[in-house]
Enzyme design. Sequence first.
Site, PDB file in Angstrom:
ATOM      1  N   HIS A   1       0.827  -1.203   0.000  1.00  0.00           N
ATOM      2  CA  HIS A   1       0.000   0.000   0.000  1.00  0.00           C
ATOM      3  C   HIS A   1       0.866   1.260   0.000  1.00  0.00           C
ATOM      4  O   HIS A   1       1.673   1.469   0.910  1.00  0.00           O
ATOM      5  CB  HIS A   1      -0.888  -0.025   1.253  1.00  0.00           C
ATOM      6  CG  HIS A   1      -1.982   0.972   1.269  1.00  0.00           C
ATOM      7  ND1 HIS A   1      -2.373   1.628   2.412  1.00  0.00           N
ATOM      8  CD2 HIS A   1      -2.792   1.436   0.285  1.00  0.00           C
ATOM      9  CE1 HIS A   1      -3.386   2.429   2.145  1.00  0.00           C
ATOM     10  NE2 HIS A   1      -3.658   2.333   0.855  1.00  0.00           N
TER      11      HIS A   1
ATOM     12  N   HIS B   1      -1.973  11.007  -1.938  1.00  0.00           N
ATOM     13  CA  HIS B   1      -3.296  10.494  -1.613  1.00  0.00           C
ATOM     14  C   HIS B   1      -4.293  11.626  -1.386  1.00  0.00           C
ATOM     15  O   HIS B   1      -5.388  11.637  -1.953  1.00  0.00           O
ATOM     16  CB  HIS B   1      -3.225   9.601  -0.369  1.00  0.00           C
ATOM     17  CG  HIS B   1      -4.568   9.093   0.070  1.00  0.00           C
ATOM     18  ND1 HIS B   1      -5.390   9.803   0.918  1.00  0.00           N
ATOM     19  CD2 HIS B   1      -5.227   7.943  -0.223  1.00  0.00           C
ATOM     20  CE1 HIS B   1      -6.501   9.122   1.131  1.00  0.00           C
ATOM     21  NE2 HIS B   1      -6.430   7.998   0.446  1.00  0.00           N
TER      22      HIS B   1
END
Length: 259
Positions: free
Chosen positions: A20, A62
Amino acid sequence: MSTQAPSSLSPWPYPRWIAHRGAGQRAPENTLAAFRLGAQLGYRMFECDAKLSADGVAMLMHDATLERTTNGKGLASAQSWGVLSQLDAGAWHSNFYAGEPPCTLIALMQFCIEQELDLNIEIKPTPGADALTARTIGWLVLQCWPGGERSWPFLTSFSTQALKALRVVAPQLPCGLLVDEIHSDADWIEPAIALGCQALVLNAALWTPQRLAVARRAGLHALCYTVNDAQQAQQLLDMGLDAIITDTLLPQGNDASGG
């Protein structure tokens, strides 16, 4: 009991374990340092988040805003790459990574190509820039990735608008719909089929044997995010999922390569 994919569904062509944002929680997310560390830890596939700067450079981040993961302020999309590239994207994580700069998508793709690593690019547009972000990223992948015998990067998004635009500009790229909540079939299986996706990537808590069976009947691969408990991961793999996105679980043995 495991739910087996039908014979018409080709095997998952990527590794089972996906790191991730580079190396999970071990390094500052979405920086080149994180992907280097992830490779050292044995990951062979990485997830990243990509959005556009004010001047259209595809960069890794993000959040829509800069505060959490850099020393900058405001919207990332309001700054040129020349400004963003000077930010510190590592100090928030630890002193060890202080001074680590943000990373462009092109730089990450070059790293993955050189190291023969696979990539999952999440199209993470600033609100209102869904289609433009998807088109830019799709074009970059087609221009930069060698293709051929190498698997294309796997592109995903929560935005159906982004995936629709991606299918227009780069229909050959494999894509998946990200889903965080399910209230009806219109939240997951119906748009995935309509968009021509190859996979569904659900919040791990949403997968059930029944939903997996529905996905398989639709010819879709099944992935989940973000699993950091080994027992939960094993239960999902036993259920029949193809791959797991994780912050902390390390790939082991042949599970690292998948395919």
